[in-house]
Design a protein around this motif. Structure first.
Motif, PDB file in Angstrom:
ATOM      1  N   UNK B  14       0.952  -1.175  -0.233  1.00  0.00           N
ATOM      2  CA  UNK B  14       0.116  -0.107   0.048  1.00  0.00           C
ATOM      3  C   UNK B  14       0.925   1.215   0.034  1.00  0.00           C
ATOM      4  N   UNK B  42      -0.954   0.004  -9.509  1.00  0.00           N
ATOM      5  CA  UNK B  42      -2.381   0.416  -9.510  1.00  0.00           C
ATOM      6  C   UNK B  42      -2.592   1.545  -8.948  1.00  0.00           C
ATOM      7  N   UNK B  43      -3.256   2.478  -9.344  1.00  0.00           N
ATOM      8  CA  UNK B  43      -3.500   3.614  -8.535  1.00  0.00           C
ATOM      9  C   UNK B  43      -5.045   3.887  -8.700  1.00  0.00           C
ATOM     10  N   UNK B  44      -5.495   4.444  -7.496  1.00  0.00           N
ATOM     11  CA  UNK B  44      -6.840   4.999  -7.176  1.00  0.00           C
ATOM     12  C   UNK B  44      -6.762   6.327  -6.634  1.00  0.00           C
ATOM     13  N   UNK B  47      -4.092   6.974  -3.641  1.00  0.00           N
ATOM     14  CA  UNK B  47      -3.121   6.062  -3.080  1.00  0.00           C
ATOM     15  C   UNK B  47      -3.025   5.013  -4.313  1.00  0.00           C
ATOM     16  N   UNK B  49      -1.434   0.646  -5.058  1.00  0.00           N
ATOM     17  CA  UNK B  49      -0.841  -0.520  -4.531  1.00  0.00           C
ATOM     18  C   UNK B  49       0.273  -1.105  -5.384  1.00  0.00           C
ATOM     19  N   UNK B  51       2.912  -3.764  -6.772  1.00  0.00           N
ATOM     20  CA  UNK B  51       2.796  -5.114  -6.950  1.00  0.00           C
ATOM     21  C   UNK B  51       3.929  -5.561  -7.322  1.00  0.00           C
ATOM     22  N   UNK B 104      -6.478  -8.487 -12.493  1.00  0.00           N
ATOM     23  CA  UNK B 104      -5.780  -7.608 -13.206  1.00  0.00           C
ATOM     24  C   UNK B 104      -4.388  -8.294 -13.570  1.00  0.00           C
TER      25      UNK B 104
END
Lengths: 430, 144
Positions: B14, B42-44, B47, B49, B51, B104
């Motif tokens: 995270x 991966x972004x929102x 924030x 994640x 990987x 994903x």
């Protein structure tokens, strides 16, 4: 069990008649205070014009600063020879506020405390340890005299020497204790270290600080008591203004002695049951220091429904101070409401920060940063996005406001000791 | 080999979306001599994640956690694919026809061809479908 069944369960019409009579007596008493004589004259309000309880709204408010300006005895409505006791507020900023009591005041006040303690089942058979400061602070002597009035066996234990406090509970068979919730937590720790389970203790009265339902559960478990919330402020005698009954759902405020209004703290307009705002109180039986529409600065609301216990209307547990209130797009928001929402979500940490900005088109934007707890991180972005969405939704339900929620890394938010500064308002002035 | 042998532990970190976070993760892994085979972000909103498939996932987990990062392991699978037009279609279509959903995916292209890393809703079915079609899965032992 009632201490004063007549007043505690008075029917609405009879109560209102009593309140009106006492309000008018109070208006007569305040004529002895120069501040009020001047204020009422300046506002053009004459006592004869107050004919109904609603007319109280025509009276001006009294603020904490007003009382400070009267230091030390400017608000006394009786000659000093009739004042038999003086207490002061803590006065963390500037001079303390001085409050005086006549013999009649002490009798009224201890009577209210006797109602509270009887309400939660305490009787002359109980042994009561009063573990708060016994000095100028109203909490100590207030409870002392109330408990004696019931005939309880009273231990004026004061604060400190916690091991001795635990020993007294065990050796004297103490059944009820009064202290601050934070001291109660400390007491529980010390008792656990000493290997005492405080077997005789069954009732805990906690006040003078705000405390959460989570704290209630913890105190009940660790001390083996039923925990009751106690509310008061020195300007209104001290503790005893409002108190929880065995339902543990809202506090009973003694309407025969305190005329209650809930107002919008910004506009001063009255709010109805179920609407959260500032508690404004006109004490109805105070002799030495009568007050009109005293703004407590405390945030609560009137309950819409009656209490199963049969007493008069309740107010909600206090959820913050007016000074902490934010106005976001015209809606009043208290940081404690945000805290409450977040505390109910196990995935979210205890820390949070609130940022208020003026965004595009001059609209206020509130951003709340929360830490997610380590063990709830699944590794999946989708789970985080869902959690974020859920927090936004819960906040919108509680605040009636759309907010931005940012999930931040655990441990990254500031930790506060003592008074926290969780709100950063960056709007500046228009 | 059993299906389990093809389940690879990806580390998921995270991270707030702000300058220096990826560098902090990468630096921590460098100091632990952990090599990254493949990674994606991966972004929102605000924030993301990070990987990664690494050669020492436990060491990476320990170190990043000790630095305060929130880290989790996620099960993924890795399929070797032809590094030419149609290579991705072949694998994606295979899974689609088997009714397996890809949550994903990311890929890397090495000297010995391309590798597609997949997070799917039903890994056992995915593994069976890929093996049944004669495609090569990479065993988790290759990443440890």
């Amino acid at each position: 069990m009632y201490w004063d069944e007549k007043h505690e369960t008075m029917r609405q019409a009879e109560l209102e008649a009593l309140q009106l009579r006492r309000l008018r007596e109070t208006l007569t008493r305040v004529q002895n205070v120069e501040f009020y004589r001047d204020l009422l004259e300046r506002e053009g309000v004459r006592a004869e014009e107050i004919r109904t309880l609603e007319d109280v709204r025509r009276l001006p408010f009294t603020k904490k600063q007003d009382l400070r300006s009267g230091y030390p005895f400017g608000f006394f409505a009786v000659p000093m020879r009739d004042v038999v006791r003086i207490h002061t507020t803590s006065g963390t900023t500037g001079k303390p506020t001085v409050v005086g009591y006549t013999r009649g005041d002490l009798d009224n006040w201890s009577g209210l405390i006797a109602r509270n303690m009887t309400m939660v089942g305490l009787t002359a058979d109980d042994v009561f340890q009063n573990a708060v400061n016994m000095g100028m602070f109203t909490g100590g002597l207030g409870f002392h005299y109330g408990a004696e009035k019931i005939g309880m066996t009273v231990l004026p234990a004061g604060t400190g020497n916690t091991k001795r406090q635990v020993e007294m509970i065990d050796d004297f068979g103490v059944t009820a204790i009064h202290c601050t919730p934070s001291y109660a937590m400390h007491l529980a720790e010390v008792a656990e270290e000493m290997g005492s389970d405080l077997a005789s203790l069954k009732c805990g009265i906690f006040g003078a600080e705000a405390w959460s339902d989570a704290t209630r559960s913890e105190l009940q478990d660790r001390l083996g008591v039923t925990a009751y919330d106690s509310y008061g402020l020195s300007e209104l005698y001290g503790p005893g203004v409002a108190f929880e009954c065995p339902e543990q759902d809202g506090l009973h405020i003694w309407h025969d002695s305190y005329l209650v209004e809930i107002i919008d703290p910004v506009t001063g307009e009255p709010l109805g049951p179920g609407e959260r705002g500032e508690l404004v109180v006109t004490p109805l039986v105070k002799e030495a220091m009568p007050l009109l529409r005293y703004r407590t600065g405390d945030i609560t609301m009137l309950y819409e429904d009656d209490c199963p216990c049969g007493r008069t209307m309740r107010i909600a547990r206090f959820s913050g101070r007016v000074d902490d209130m934010l106005i976001i797009r015209g809606i009043n928001v208290f940081p404690s409401q945000i805290e409450h929402v977040l505390m109910a979500m196990p995935e979210v940490g205890d820390q949070f920060m609130v940022y208020v900005d003026r965004g595009e088109r001059h609209l206020d934007e509130m951003t709340i940063e929360v830490e997610i707890k380590r063990r709830f991180f699944s590794g999946e972005l989708a789970d985080l996005a869902r959690l974020q969405e859920r927090i936004v939704r819960a906040l919108r339900e509680a605040l009636e406001l759309r907010t931005h929620v940012r999930l931040v890394e655990p441990g990254s938010l500031p930790r506060f000791e003592g008074k926290s500064k969780r709100v950063i308002d960056r709007r500046g002035t228009l | 080999m059993a299906a389990d042998d093809y389940i690879i532990r990806q580390i998921s970190v995270f991270s707030e979306n702000r300058p220096g976070r990826l560098a902090a993760i990468a630096h921590a892994l460098e100091e632990e001599c952990v090599n990254i085979f493949a990674f994606s972000i991966a972004e929102a909103s605000g924030f993301g994640v990070v990987r990664a498939l690494v050669d020492h996932p436990d060491r990476a987990y320990e170190r990043l956690t000790s630095e305060g990062f929130n880290v989790a392991f996620t099960d993924v699978i890795a399929v070797r694919m032809r590094d030419e037009p149609g290579g991705l279609f072949e694998i994606a279509n295979l899974l689609g026809e088997a009714g397996v959903n890809i949550e994903y995916s990311y890929a890397y292209s090495g000297l010995d061809g391309g590798v597609l890393i997949l997070r799917v809703d039903r890994p056992e079915d995915a593994i069976a479908a890929i093996r049944g079609a004669g495609k090569e899965l990479i065993a988790s032992s290759a990443f440890a």
